[in-house]
Design an enzyme around this catalytic site. Structure first.
Site, mmCIF file in Angstrom:
data_model
loop_
_atom_site.group_PDB
_atom_site.id
_atom_site.type_symbol
_atom_site.label_atom_id
_atom_site.label_comp_id
_atom_site.label_asym_id
_atom_site.label_seq_id
_atom_site.Cartn_x
_atom_site.Cartn_y
_atom_site.Cartn_z
ATOM 1 N N HIS A 163 -1.772 18.892 -33.625
ATOM 2 C CA HIS A 163 -1.467 19.522 -32.328
ATOM 3 C C HIS A 163 -2.764 19.860 -31.580
ATOM 4 O O HIS A 163 -2.853 19.665 -30.368
ATOM 5 C CB HIS A 163 -0.683 20.830 -32.537
ATOM 6 C CG HIS A 163 0.685 20.670 -33.138
ATOM 7 N ND1 HIS A 163 1.125 21.425 -34.205
ATOM 8 C CD2 HIS A 163 1.719 19.851 -32.807
ATOM 9 C CE1 HIS A 163 2.370 21.091 -34.505
ATOM 10 N NE2 HIS A 163 2.749 20.117 -33.675
ATOM 11 N N LYS A 172 17.240 27.611 -34.632
ATOM 12 C CA LYS A 172 16.421 26.829 -35.561
ATOM 13 C C LYS A 172 15.686 27.795 -36.494
ATOM 14 O O LYS A 172 15.070 28.758 -36.024
ATOM 15 C CB LYS A 172 15.400 26.013 -34.743
ATOM 16 C CG LYS A 172 15.007 24.702 -35.384
ATOM 17 C CD LYS A 172 14.255 23.842 -34.383
ATOM 18 C CE LYS A 172 13.395 22.807 -35.078
ATOM 19 N NZ LYS A 172 12.660 21.978 -34.122
ATOM 20 N N SER A 188 4.177 19.788 -39.140
ATOM 21 C CA SER A 188 4.309 21.201 -39.538
ATOM 22 C C SER A 188 5.193 21.304 -40.778
ATOM 23 O O SER A 188 4.920 22.123 -41.668
ATOM 24 C CB SER A 188 4.922 22.019 -38.404
ATOM 25 O OG SER A 188 4.092 22.007 -37.275
ATOM 26 N N ARG A 237 2.672 9.938 -33.367
ATOM 27 C CA ARG A 237 1.934 9.687 -34.601
ATOM 28 C C ARG A 237 2.209 8.253 -35.053
ATOM 29 O O ARG A 237 1.386 7.373 -34.913
ATOM 30 C CB ARG A 237 2.351 10.690 -35.686
ATOM 31 C CG ARG A 237 1.904 12.104 -35.395
ATOM 32 C CD ARG A 237 2.624 13.119 -36.207
ATOM 33 N NE ARG A 237 4.046 13.077 -35.934
ATOM 34 C CZ ARG A 237 4.925 13.965 -36.370
ATOM 35 N NH1 ARG A 237 4.527 14.963 -37.124
ATOM 36 N NH2 ARG A 237 6.184 13.861 -36.061
HETATM 37 O O1 PNS Z 1 7.863 20.211 -32.005
HETATM 38 P P1 PNS Z 1 9.256 19.702 -31.741
HETATM 39 O O2 PNS Z 1 10.261 20.534 -32.524
HETATM 40 O O3 PNS Z 1 9.399 18.234 -31.988
HETATM 41 O O4 PNS Z 1 9.526 19.970 -30.162
HETATM 42 C C1 PNS Z 1 10.797 19.697 -29.610
HETATM 43 C C2 PNS Z 1 10.921 20.279 -28.178
HETATM 44 C C3 PNS Z 1 10.585 21.763 -28.167
HETATM 45 C C4 PNS Z 1 9.959 19.568 -27.260
HETATM 46 C C5 PNS Z 1 12.379 20.017 -27.693
HETATM 47 O O5 PNS Z 1 13.272 20.445 -28.689
HETATM 48 C C6 PNS Z 1 12.727 20.707 -26.386
HETATM 49 O O6 PNS Z 1 12.174 20.418 -25.354
HETATM 50 N N1 PNS Z 1 13.684 21.665 -26.439
HETATM 51 C C7 PNS Z 1 14.106 22.431 -25.304
HETATM 52 C C8 PNS Z 1 15.538 22.100 -24.903
HETATM 53 C C9 PNS Z 1 15.601 20.899 -23.974
HETATM 54 O O7 PNS Z 1 14.995 20.863 -22.918
HETATM 55 N N2 PNS Z 1 16.389 19.868 -24.380
HETATM 56 C C10 PNS Z 1 16.572 18.671 -23.593
HETATM 57 C C11 PNS Z 1 15.555 17.588 -23.897
HETATM 58 S S1 PNS Z 1 15.750 16.961 -25.525
#
Ligand code: PNS
Length: 170
Positions: free
Chosen positions: A26, A50, A137, A99
């Protein structure tokens, strides 16, 4: 750095994630984004549904320490839709790290949804440095949970926080 970079300098990017906890992968992406975009808002998802190891405050604090050397990077947290957060913060771009090929399907789906509902927001993918291609993570938490060494995977202060979390109760 030339005309193109001058244009991109005025762009605000949001770099979202769970960051539970922040890894060196990150940090690598945040550093890359901070060189390309004028302002980068690192956005920690607050999702009570979560199961996270660290609270949002802990994750935000660890990010602030890990990214303190980047003057154009801010840390914030959000709940709800990412595109709403991006709009509220004047961001035109979402940055995500890629990645390996295995990330592609999930990222493709998210970028497509965000394009549909985001009113013009663009998702930009940045490739992590090769040494972090395997790093996540979840993997770091698993290694730390069973007492393995996470040095080189996360900043030192994060390694200490992980050790505290998993230290057996006396
Ligand atoms: O680190 P991660 O868990 O892969 O990040 C995921 C994240 C936070 C980018 C994604 O879950 C997110 O944007 N959640 C907010 C809800 C949202 O906007 N959902 C619609 C798009 S999938």
């Amino acid at each position: 750095m030339g005309l193109a970079m001058g244009v991109i300098d005025v762009v605000t990017a949001v770099y979202p994630g769970s960051f539970d906890p922040v890894t060196n992968g990150h940090v690598d992406i945040a550093e890359r984004a901070s060189k390309v975009f004028g302002r980068v808002v690192v956005a920690v998802l607050n999702n009570p549904a979560k199961d996270a190891l660290f609270t949002v405050d802990e994750r935000t604090e660890m990010l602030a320490t890990a990214l303190g050397h980047l003057p154009n990077v801010e840390i914030a947290h959000f709940s709800g839709l990412l595109v709403d957060f991006a709009r509220q913060h004047g961001a035109q771009v979402i940055v995500r790290g890629l990645r390996a090929l295995s990330d592609f399907e999930y990222e493709f789906q998210m970028a497509s949804v965000n394009r549909k509902i985001g009113g013009g927001i663009e998702t930009v993918f940045m490739m992590t440095a090769n040494e972090y291609a395997f790093l996540s993570s979840s993997m770091v938490k698993e290694v730390a949970r069973f007492g393995g060494c996470v040095r080189g995977f996360v900043p030192d202060h994060v390694a200490r926080r992980l050790a505290e979390k998993f230290r057996p109760a006396r």
